[in-house]
Design an enzyme around this catalytic site. Sequence first.
Site, PDB file in Angstrom:
ATOM      1  N   SER A 146       0.861  -1.181   0.000  1.00  0.00           N
ATOM      2  CA  SER A 146       0.000   0.000   0.000  1.00  0.00           C
ATOM      3  C   SER A 146       0.894   1.227   0.000  1.00  0.00           C
ATOM      4  O   SER A 146       2.081   1.127   0.339  1.00  0.00           O
ATOM      5  CB  SER A 146      -0.845  -0.011   1.282  1.00  0.00           C
ATOM      6  OG  SER A 146      -1.342   1.280   1.599  1.00  0.00           O
ATOM      7  N   TYR A 159      -2.959  -0.814  10.214  1.00  0.00           N
ATOM      8  CA  TYR A 159      -2.879  -1.096   8.770  1.00  0.00           C
ATOM      9  C   TYR A 159      -1.507  -0.679   8.234  1.00  0.00           C
ATOM     10  O   TYR A 159      -0.839  -1.443   7.538  1.00  0.00           O
ATOM     11  CB  TYR A 159      -3.985  -0.324   8.073  1.00  0.00           C
ATOM     12  CG  TYR A 159      -4.088  -0.531   6.587  1.00  0.00           C
ATOM     13  CD1 TYR A 159      -3.523   0.381   5.694  1.00  0.00           C
ATOM     14  CD2 TYR A 159      -4.771  -1.618   6.065  1.00  0.00           C
ATOM     15  CE1 TYR A 159      -3.633   0.206   4.324  1.00  0.00           C
ATOM     16  CE2 TYR A 159      -4.897  -1.791   4.693  1.00  0.00           C
ATOM     17  CZ  TYR A 159      -4.328  -0.871   3.831  1.00  0.00           C
ATOM     18  OH  TYR A 159      -4.438  -1.042   2.463  1.00  0.00           O
TER      19      TYR A 159
END
Length: 265
Positions: A146, A159
């Site tokens: 990401s 995350y």
Amino acid sequence: MINELFDLKGKVALITGGTHGIGMAIGKVLGQAGAKVCVNDLSKERLETCKAEYAKDGIDVYTLVFDVTKEEEVDKGISQIEKEVGSVDILVNNAGIIKRIPILDMPMDTFRQVIDVDLVAPLIVAKRVAPKMIEKRSGKIINMCSMMSVYGRNSVSAYAAAKGGLKLLTSNMTCEWAKYNLQINGIGPGYIATSQTAEIREGNHPFNDLVMTRTPAGRWGEPEDVGNAALFLASKASDFVNGHVLYVDGGILANFGYVKGENDL
Ligand code: NAP
Ligand code: GCO
């Protein structure tokens, strides 16, 4: 020939969490390139539903239920694929979750859950498929990282910690397995229009303005934008690309930001 570089005929691809969103876009493009596509999910219903979606692209997807965080379920699932389809040539560790909660408010169990799914599970699945790839002296592993592998932001601590770790786990898999002709890379999507980002994109959410300002391409990414990058990393065309995270982000990581106005300062 250029087409042969991207020809995946005879290859078995497993995309974890591939019943919708980015995972399905990847599954479809790898299937169109000739791979036999296998997807898992937590829900039998979603697996059933996705079959019709894949069929629209002429892809007879192989589906099975297993939780990527459970080693025994992963072992059983991969054994079933090896028995009924063939050993995995291309693994896309796509399954992931996010919890948007400020650090001080986040229960530790929730933090651990995100780490489990987004960091530990890709290791569990890779450890299960790598031995046969090593035996064959051939394999592709794509870890879904990401832009949060390099950036933090309010409320996504678990995350970002997981995705940052996954970037370095990708490096370490490369250090240990590249000598066996395995290529292990990451994909780092920017902001992509899927169910995972719906709550910060829809209903005139202010975050939508931030994404539109910070992304030089001036749009949210589509799952297909990520799928196309996955085809490159799953194919012969990337045989000397290793330990790399390919950011598919419309330029957001290249851009500090600007003030909208007459001269767009
Ligand atoms: P999504 O729509 O939420 O899809 C995630 C998939 O993972 C779902 O199919 C989900 O299954 C599955 N999954 C979750 N936990 C699982 C588990 N324990 N075992 C098996 N499957 C599990 O998300 P997405 O936007 O397509 O994202 C896919 C990947 O890209 C994720 O790793 C995400 O972190 C990453 N990513 C997304 C973006 C973005 O902007 N969308 C950007 C960067 C990175 P269920 O539906 O059954 O829960
Ligand atoms: C968020 C978003 C991001 C994206 C993606 C960006 O809340 O900031 O969900 O985390 O999903 O990971 O690369």
